[in-house]
Structure formats: C-alpha cells, structure tokens
Write an enzyme that holds these catalytic residues in place. Structure first.
Site, PDB file in Angstrom:
ATOM      1  N   LYS A   1     -24.290   7.733 -16.601  1.00  0.00           N
ATOM      2  CA  LYS A   1     -24.385   8.525 -15.363  1.00  0.00           C
ATOM      3  C   LYS A   1     -23.366   9.661 -15.363  1.00  0.00           C
ATOM      4  O   LYS A   1     -23.704  10.809 -15.098  1.00  0.00           O
ATOM      5  CB  LYS A   1     -24.144   7.640 -14.123  1.00  0.00           C
ATOM      6  CG  LYS A   1     -25.040   6.443 -14.006  1.00  0.00           C
ATOM      7  CD  LYS A   1     -24.813   5.675 -12.708  1.00  0.00           C
ATOM      8  CE  LYS A   1     -23.430   5.100 -12.537  1.00  0.00           C
ATOM      9  NZ  LYS A   1     -23.085   4.036 -13.497  1.00  0.00           N
TER      10      LYS A   1
ATOM     11  N   ARG B   1     -23.357   1.886  -3.973  1.00  0.00           N
ATOM     12  CA  ARG B   1     -23.326   0.738  -4.878  1.00  0.00           C
ATOM     13  C   ARG B   1     -23.640  -0.553  -4.137  1.00  0.00           C
ATOM     14  O   ARG B   1     -23.659  -1.619  -4.750  1.00  0.00           O
ATOM     15  CB  ARG B   1     -21.922   0.612  -5.456  1.00  0.00           C
ATOM     16  CG  ARG B   1     -21.793   0.995  -6.937  1.00  0.00           C
ATOM     17  CD  ARG B   1     -20.316   0.929  -7.261  1.00  0.00           C
ATOM     18  NE  ARG B   1     -19.976   0.761  -8.627  1.00  0.00           N
ATOM     19  CZ  ARG B   1     -19.517   1.737  -9.402  1.00  0.00           C
ATOM     20  NH1 ARG B   1     -19.465   2.972  -8.965  1.00  0.00           N
ATOM     21  NH2 ARG B   1     -19.132   1.469 -10.618  1.00  0.00           N
TER      22      ARG B   1
ATOM     23  N   ARG C   1     -15.258   3.400 -25.183  1.00  0.00           N
ATOM     24  CA  ARG C   1     -15.060   4.621 -24.391  1.00  0.00           C
ATOM     25  C   ARG C   1     -13.585   5.027 -24.311  1.00  0.00           C
ATOM     26  O   ARG C   1     -12.710   4.196 -24.123  1.00  0.00           O
ATOM     27  CB  ARG C   1     -15.591   4.386 -22.974  1.00  0.00           C
ATOM     28  CG  ARG C   1     -15.318   5.546 -22.027  1.00  0.00           C
ATOM     29  CD  ARG C   1     -16.219   5.523 -20.844  1.00  0.00           C
ATOM     30  NE  ARG C   1     -15.957   4.426 -19.923  1.00  0.00           N
ATOM     31  CZ  ARG C   1     -16.644   4.243 -18.803  1.00  0.00           C
ATOM     32  NH1 ARG C   1     -17.622   5.072 -18.470  1.00  0.00           N
ATOM     33  NH2 ARG C   1     -16.375   3.226 -18.007  1.00  0.00           N
TER      34      ARG C   1
ATOM     35  N   ARG D   1      -9.818   3.080 -20.236  1.00  0.00           N
ATOM     36  CA  ARG D   1      -9.721   2.650 -18.843  1.00  0.00           C
ATOM     37  C   ARG D   1      -9.384   1.156 -18.788  1.00  0.00           C
ATOM     38  O   ARG D   1      -9.918   0.365 -19.551  1.00  0.00           O
ATOM     39  CB  ARG D   1     -11.046   2.903 -18.122  1.00  0.00           C
ATOM     40  CG  ARG D   1     -11.195   4.340 -17.652  1.00  0.00           C
ATOM     41  CD  ARG D   1     -12.572   4.645 -17.155  1.00  0.00           C
ATOM     42  NE  ARG D   1     -13.107   3.642 -16.239  1.00  0.00           N
ATOM     43  CZ  ARG D   1     -14.247   3.794 -15.562  1.00  0.00           C
ATOM     44  NH1 ARG D   1     -14.949   4.909 -15.697  1.00  0.00           N
ATOM     45  NH2 ARG D   1     -14.678   2.852 -14.762  1.00  0.00           N
TER      46      ARG D   1
ATOM     47  N   ARG E   1     -17.677  -6.460 -14.148  1.00  0.00           N
ATOM     48  CA  ARG E   1     -18.362  -5.304 -13.547  1.00  0.00           C
ATOM     49  C   ARG E   1     -19.876  -5.435 -13.664  1.00  0.00           C
ATOM     50  O   ARG E   1     -20.608  -5.021 -12.762  1.00  0.00           O
ATOM     51  CB  ARG E   1     -17.869  -4.002 -14.195  1.00  0.00           C
ATOM     52  CG  ARG E   1     -16.445  -3.651 -13.738  1.00  0.00           C
ATOM     53  CD  ARG E   1     -15.768  -2.711 -14.711  1.00  0.00           C
ATOM     54  NE  ARG E   1     -16.354  -1.397 -14.723  1.00  0.00           N
ATOM     55  CZ  ARG E   1     -16.355  -0.587 -15.782  1.00  0.00           C
ATOM     56  NH1 ARG E   1     -15.831  -0.986 -16.927  1.00  0.00           N
ATOM     57  NH2 ARG E   1     -16.892   0.598 -15.704  1.00  0.00           N
TER      58      ARG E   1
HETATM   59  P1  AMP Z   1     -16.919   3.880 -11.974  1.00  0.00           P
HETATM   60  O1  AMP Z   1     -16.059   4.934 -12.564  1.00  0.00           O
HETATM   61  O2  AMP Z   1     -18.123   4.421 -11.266  1.00  0.00           O
HETATM   62  O3  AMP Z   1     -17.283   2.794 -12.966  1.00  0.00           O
HETATM   63  O4  AMP Z   1     -16.048   3.158 -10.834  1.00  0.00           O
HETATM   64  C1  AMP Z   1     -14.821   2.529 -11.153  1.00  0.00           C
HETATM   65  C2  AMP Z   1     -14.420   1.597 -10.033  1.00  0.00           C
HETATM   66  O5  AMP Z   1     -14.251   2.337  -8.815  1.00  0.00           O
HETATM   67  C3  AMP Z   1     -15.435   0.502  -9.677  1.00  0.00           C
HETATM   68  O6  AMP Z   1     -15.374  -0.622 -10.552  1.00  0.00           O
HETATM   69  C4  AMP Z   1     -14.984   0.159  -8.252  1.00  0.00           C
HETATM   70  O7  AMP Z   1     -13.790  -0.593  -8.254  1.00  0.00           O
HETATM   71  C5  AMP Z   1     -14.647   1.540  -7.694  1.00  0.00           C
HETATM   72  N1  AMP Z   1     -15.836   2.180  -7.085  1.00  0.00           N
HETATM   73  C6  AMP Z   1     -16.477   3.306  -7.523  1.00  0.00           C
HETATM   74  N2  AMP Z   1     -17.533   3.595  -6.734  1.00  0.00           N
HETATM   75  C7  AMP Z   1     -17.569   2.635  -5.789  1.00  0.00           C
HETATM   76  C8  AMP Z   1     -18.432   2.363  -4.690  1.00  0.00           C
HETATM   77  N3  AMP Z   1     -19.492   3.153  -4.414  1.00  0.00           N
HETATM   78  N4  AMP Z   1     -18.153   1.281  -3.919  1.00  0.00           N
HETATM   79  C9  AMP Z   1     -17.095   0.501  -4.159  1.00  0.00           C
HETATM   80  N5  AMP Z   1     -16.261   0.669  -5.194  1.00  0.00           N
HETATM   81  C10 AMP Z   1     -16.473   1.732  -6.004  1.00  0.00           C
END
Ligand code: AMP
Length: 212
Positions: A13, A88, A122, A155, A166
């Site tokens: 994404k 989400r 990554r 990360r 996750r």
């Molecule tokens: P991502 O970079 O999209 O994988 O997001 C990393 C982390 O940010 C996730 O594992 C959550 O802890 C938090 N996060 C990102 N987007 C959301 C969301 N829409 N709702 C809740 N937590 C989020």
C-alpha cells in the site's frame, strides 16, 4: 479522488501510494507514517502511541480518527487523498463516511508467505521514508538511502513475532472491512503479487478511467 488503500501489512500500500500520488495529484496520507513522525518528534501524541506501535497493536479508534480528520482538513487534501492504513476497524470506517466518504477502496491482495518475506526484509529511510527490501530491492550501498543518503533502519514492528501479531490484528479487525466496502459497491480487488513497475501504471489507468 478520495481513495482508501486497504490490505494487510506488507501488501504494498505504502510503496504504491508513494509512487502514484503525484500521478493522481493527491496527497498520500499514511497513518503509520503520521504516528511514526509524532513518535520521532516526541509530541504528546507520539508519547501516547509509542508502545502501541512497537507492540503491533492498534492505536485506539478515537485518537486515530481525530488525527486523520485534522489531516484531511488541510488544504492539499481538498481535491482528494490516498488513505494508506486508515480505516482499519469498522468504527473507523463509519467515522470516515462522515468526514471523507471514499469513492473507491482498493483491496490489495497478496499471499501470506510473500508478506512475511517482504516485511522481514524491509528497510526504511529515516529521512524520506523511501522503502527497500534487502532481498528483492536492495539499496546501492548497504544501509544508505539511494534517494537522499539517509540512514536505513528496520521498523521495530517488522520483527518476526510482531509480524505475526500484526497479521492476527489484521485478520480480526481489518479484514471485515473488505465485506463492508464490497457491500457498498466501493471495493476494487487488486492483485499486488506482481512487480511494482507494472502495478503503478496499471492502477493509475484504472483509477483515472474509473473516477477521473
Ligand atoms: P502501518 O505503517 O500502516 O503498518 O502502521 C503501523 C502501526 O501504526 C500499526 O501497527 C498501528 O499500531 C498504528 N496504526 C496505523 N494506522 C492505524 C489505524 N488506522 N488504527 C489504529 N492504529 C493504526
């Protein structure tokens, strides 16, 4: 064009949003990036969410929605946006309908074994957030960003046990959104187990023909 990119972590994404947003003239808004910036800048929000992100759990809905609502109110999002990583959960999807109803939701589809390879390899640039994969798309020089010379890091939540966490969180809380958006006629399935150089122009053409 108001777009949501939906899919499990590692589906591509962020990578595709980063490449396609300029072509579509809309900002790429990643909630993960917004949270990571807040953590890096040690803001009040950043302090609230650091442990949650490191654990692979989700930040509470209200906190996340408030942040997205503020971001979408900025001038550059007037003509549309690509939301990457939001909504989400079902409550987040309901909330978004009130302040930024999506016109199309792209469902990024990818087999689970590919996700694990992608996430564990990554590396992300601390400065410009460009992403690499040490196995499939390594940088020219080890640990250094090709784009800006910044330092590459892994990360915290890309560690193997966090990836499993996750993926469970995705299956439990986010996957129901596929049916939610399919029922409302907004969903578009997109197979992302193909090279990015093919995916980006293909998706841009589909979206422009569809909504442009
Ligand atoms: P991502 O970079 O999209 O994988 O997001 C990393 C982390 O940010 C996730 O594992 C959550 O802890 C938090 N996060 C990102 N987007 C959301 C969301 N829409 N709702 C809740 N937590 C989020």
């Amino acid at each position: 064009m108001r777009l949501v990119f939906l899919g499990p972590p590692g589906a591509g994404k962020g990578t595709i949003a980063e490449r396609i947003h300029a072509v579509l003239s809309i900002p790429h808004i990643s909630t993960g990036d917004l949270f990571r910036k807040a953590i890096h800048d040690e803001t009040y929000l950043g302090k609230q969410v650091k442990e949650i992100l490191d654990s692979g759990h989700l930040v509470p809905d209200e906190l996340t929605t408030e942040m997205v609502k503020e971001r979408l109110a900025e001038k550059d999002a007037e003509k549309g946006f690509i939301l990457d990583g939001y909504p989400r959960t079902l409550p987040q999807a309901d909330a978004l309908n009130k302040f930024g109803h999506p016109e199309r939701v792209v469902n990024f589809m990818i087999p689970e074994e590919i996700i694990i390879t992608r996430l564990s390899g990554r590396r992300v640039c601390r400065k410009c957030h460009a992403t690499y994969n040490i196995k499939t798309s390594p940088p020219g020089a080890d640990g250094i960003c090709d784009v800006c010379g910044g330092e590459l890091y892994m990360r915290e939540d890309d560690a193997p046990e966090k990836i499993t966490k996750r993926l469970h969180v995705y299956a439990d809380l986010t996957q129901p959104l596929i049916e939610y958006y399919r029922k409302s006629g907004l969903l578009m399935d997109f197979d992302t187990n193909r090279p990015v150089d093919i995916l980006v122009p293909e998706l841009a053409t589909i979206l422009k023909n569809d909504l442009g």
